[in-house]
Design a protein around this motif. Structure first.
Motif, PDB file in Angstrom:
ATOM      1  N   THR A 188       0.945  -1.099   0.072  1.00 14.44           N
ATOM      2  CA  THR A 188      -0.016  -0.133  -0.185  1.00 14.44           C
ATOM      3  C   THR A 188       0.965   1.441   0.181  1.00 14.44           C
ATOM      4  N   VAL A 189       0.650   2.219  -0.898  1.00 17.33           N
ATOM      5  CA  VAL A 189       1.378   3.531  -0.840  1.00 17.33           C
ATOM      6  C   VAL A 189       0.372   4.727  -0.368  1.00 17.33           C
ATOM      7  N   ILE A 190       0.970   5.309   0.666  1.00 14.86           N
ATOM      8  CA  ILE A 190      -0.004   6.485   1.160  1.00 14.86           C
ATOM      9  C   ILE A 190       0.920   7.957   0.823  1.00 14.86           C
ATOM     10  N   SER A 191       0.244   8.766   0.419  1.00 14.07           N
ATOM     11  CA  SER A 191       0.780  10.080   0.207  1.00 14.07           C
ATOM     12  C   SER A 191       1.323  10.672   1.425  1.00 14.07           C
ATOM     13  N   ALA A 192       2.463  11.668   1.033  1.00 16.85           N
ATOM     14  CA  ALA A 192       2.935  12.556   2.222  1.00 16.85           C
ATOM     15  C   ALA A 192       2.141  13.382   2.900  1.00 16.85           C
ATOM     16  N   GLU A 193       1.019  13.935   1.928  1.00 16.89           N
ATOM     17  CA  GLU A 193      -0.041  14.655   2.453  1.00 16.89           C
ATOM     18  C   GLU A 193      -0.935  14.118   3.619  1.00 16.89           C
ATOM     19  N   GLN A 194      -1.253  12.853   3.279  1.00 16.95           N
ATOM     20  CA  GLN A 194      -2.070  12.105   4.032  1.00 16.95           C
ATOM     21  C   GLN A 194      -1.240  11.457   5.671  1.00 16.95           C
ATOM     22  N   ILE A 195       0.084  11.298   5.273  1.00 16.10           N
ATOM     23  CA  ILE A 195       0.906  10.906   6.302  1.00 16.10           C
ATOM     24  C   ILE A 195       1.179  12.133   7.331  1.00 16.10           C
ATOM     25  N   GLY A 196       1.530  13.108   6.978  1.00 17.49           N
ATOM     26  CA  GLY A 196       1.697  14.290   7.642  1.00 17.49           C
ATOM     27  C   GLY A 196       3.506  14.189   7.963  1.00 17.49           C
ATOM     28  N   GLU A 197       3.966  15.018   8.848  1.00 12.53           N
ATOM     29  CA  GLU A 197       5.226  14.803   9.389  1.00 12.53           C
ATOM     30  C   GLU A 197       5.331  13.509  10.400  1.00 12.53           C
ATOM     31  N   VAL A 198       6.530  12.871  10.156  1.00 11.03           N
ATOM     32  CA  VAL A 198       6.715  11.666  11.052  1.00 11.03           C
ATOM     33  C   VAL A 198       7.868  12.085  11.969  1.00 11.03           C
ATOM     34  N   GLN A 199       7.927  11.432  13.101  1.00 14.96           N
ATOM     35  CA  GLN A 199       8.810  11.574  14.156  1.00 14.96           C
ATOM     36  C   GLN A 199       9.389  10.569  14.546  1.00 14.96           C
ATOM     37  N   PRO A 200      10.604  10.581  15.068  1.00 15.12           N
ATOM     38  CA  PRO A 200      11.233   9.375  15.569  1.00 15.12           C
ATOM     39  C   PRO A 200      10.305   8.378  16.855  1.00 15.12           C
ATOM     40  N   GLY A 201      10.236   7.253  16.753  1.00 15.55           N
ATOM     41  CA  GLY A 201       9.538   6.849  17.683  1.00 15.55           C
ATOM     42  C   GLY A 201       7.907   6.895  17.337  1.00 15.55           C
ATOM     43  N   GLN A 202       7.428   7.254  16.352  1.00 19.87           N
ATOM     44  CA  GLN A 202       5.906   7.467  16.175  1.00 19.87           C
ATOM     45  C   GLN A 202       5.553   6.048  15.999  1.00 19.87           C
ATOM     46  N   LEU A 203       4.328   6.036  16.825  1.00 17.80           N
ATOM     47  CA  LEU A 203       3.575   4.492  16.599  1.00 17.80           C
ATOM     48  C   LEU A 203       2.961   4.099  15.226  1.00 17.80           C
ATOM     49  N   PHE A 204       3.005   3.293  14.783  1.00 14.16           N
ATOM     50  CA  PHE A 204       2.286   2.852  13.610  1.00 14.16           C
ATOM     51  C   PHE A 204       1.509   1.381  13.914  1.00 14.16           C
ATOM     52  N   GLU A 205       0.317   0.997  13.524  1.00 16.96           N
ATOM     53  CA  GLU A 205      -0.428  -0.489  13.931  1.00 16.96           C
ATOM     54  C   GLU A 205      -1.432  -0.519  13.014  1.00 16.96           C
ATOM     55  N   LEU A 206      -1.606  -1.968  12.730  1.00 24.94           N
ATOM     56  CA  LEU A 206      -2.573  -2.607  12.156  1.00 24.94           C
ATOM     57  C   LEU A 206      -3.652  -3.121  12.936  1.00 24.94           C
ATOM     58  N   THR A 207      -5.123  -2.953  12.964  1.00 32.89           N
ATOM     59  CA  THR A 207      -5.903  -3.478  13.742  1.00 32.89           C
ATOM     60  C   THR A 207      -7.101  -4.371  12.755  1.00 32.89           C
ATOM     61  N   LEU A 208      -7.641  -5.292  13.527  1.00 33.23           N
ATOM     62  CA  LEU A 208      -8.712  -5.804  12.925  1.00 33.23           C
ATOM     63  C   LEU A 208     -10.034  -5.228  13.508  1.00 33.23           C
ATOM     64  N   GLU A 209     -10.776  -4.717  12.331  1.00 31.25           N
ATOM     65  CA  GLU A 209     -11.809  -4.011  12.521  1.00 31.25           C
ATOM     66  C   GLU A 209     -13.077  -4.516  11.999  1.00 31.25           C
ATOM     67  N   PRO A 210     -14.389  -4.192  12.243  1.00 26.92           N
ATOM     68  CA  PRO A 210     -15.488  -4.619  11.447  1.00 26.92           C
ATOM     69  C   PRO A 210     -15.321  -4.140  10.118  1.00 26.92           C
ATOM     70  N   ALA A 211     -15.959  -4.880   9.131  1.00 23.79           N
ATOM     71  CA  ALA A 211     -16.130  -4.520   7.748  1.00 23.79           C
ATOM     72  C   ALA A 211     -16.427  -2.956   7.393  1.00 23.79           C
ATOM     73  N   GLY A 212     -15.349  -2.542   6.554  1.00 23.63           N
ATOM     74  CA  GLY A 212     -15.700  -1.112   6.345  1.00 23.63           C
ATOM     75  C   GLY A 212     -14.785  -0.363   7.216  1.00 23.63           C
TER      76      GLY A 212
END
Length: 235
Positions: A188-212
């Motif tokens: 998956t590719v996400i644009s810089a505009e959507q990501i915003g400024e990234v900082q060291p130690g910033q948390l990222f995660e994937l979660t299992l959610e309801p459909a949609g």
């Protein structure tokens, strides 16, 4: 039997996140987290708290046996490589293996053309199941221009009535921000505009959610993979 008192339940979920429960207890708590929103929040709080604690630990020089164990756990062949590239690769991973070095190694192994021929400063995130340090599932590359690429390392089986949602957290006071739904097993590719400024130690995660996706502006389901951004400079 799952404890009913909030304090006892929170402690039990903490033991689950740390991987201290036996298989039967872990299965009970896992089922609770998948079904109970409050239990899921407790698990997420524990994961974030423990990640913050690990970030405070001083760097440790790895033993010479560490890289062979990592290779064995990931199924990577240990064929000797006497080329200049092979010598650099082995030296980096054997003697300078830190969180950043491991992330950089995954970048080199999975996306050898990324940023090729230019100097760039970006970030890398190795996403792993909570409590498991030897089974990375995804790697995130954030290029110098701020664009993000999410690369799968394995194929997950996701129920048809569920979705996988990508999140990031910069400030706990503000809370996590959704980066959208992702398709398991596909980059998956996400644009810089959507990501915003990234900082060291910033948390990222994937979660299992309801459909949609999550019905709220916060994660509501099980955390599948989680990790923090480390600075990665590529020449």
């Amino acid at each position: 039997m799952i404890a009913q008192q909030p304090a006892e339940r929170r402690a039990l979920i903490g033991e689950y996140v740390l991987g201290l429960l036996d298989d039967e207890q872990a299965a009970e708590v896992r089922a609770l987290i998948e079904q109970d929103e409050e239990a899921a929040r407790m698990a997420l709080d524990w994961e974030r708290h423990l990640l913050e604690l690990t970030d405070q630990l001083p760097a440790q020089a790895p033993s010479a046996q560490l890289w062979p164990r990592i290779q064995a756990s990931l199924g990577i062949a240990r064929t000797p490589d006497h080329s200049a590239w092979g010598q650099w690769w082995n030296n980096l991973l054997t003697w300078r293996l830190t969180s950043a070095a491991l992330a950089m190694a995954l970048v080199a192994a999975l996306a050898p053309g990324l940023w090729q021929g230019e100097t760039a400063t970006g970030y890398t995130v190795v996403l792993q199941p909570p409590g498991e340090t030897a089974q990375p599932g995804w790697v995130v590359h954030i290029a110098g221009d701020g664009a993000l690429r999410l690369e799968p390392l394995m194929q997950d089986e996701i129920p048809a009535d569920r979705s996988v949602q990508f999140w990031t957290l910069v400030d706990p006071a503000i809370g996590p921000r959704s980066l959208g739904l992702i398709e398991p097993g596909k980059p998956t590719v996400i644009s810089a505009e959507q990501i915003g400024e990234v900082q060291p130690g910033q948390l990222f995660e994937l979660t299992l959610e309801p459909a949609g996706g999550s019905p709220s502006s916060r994660p509501t389901g099980k955390v599948l993979y989680i990790g923090r951004a480390v600075v990665a400079s590529v020449n």
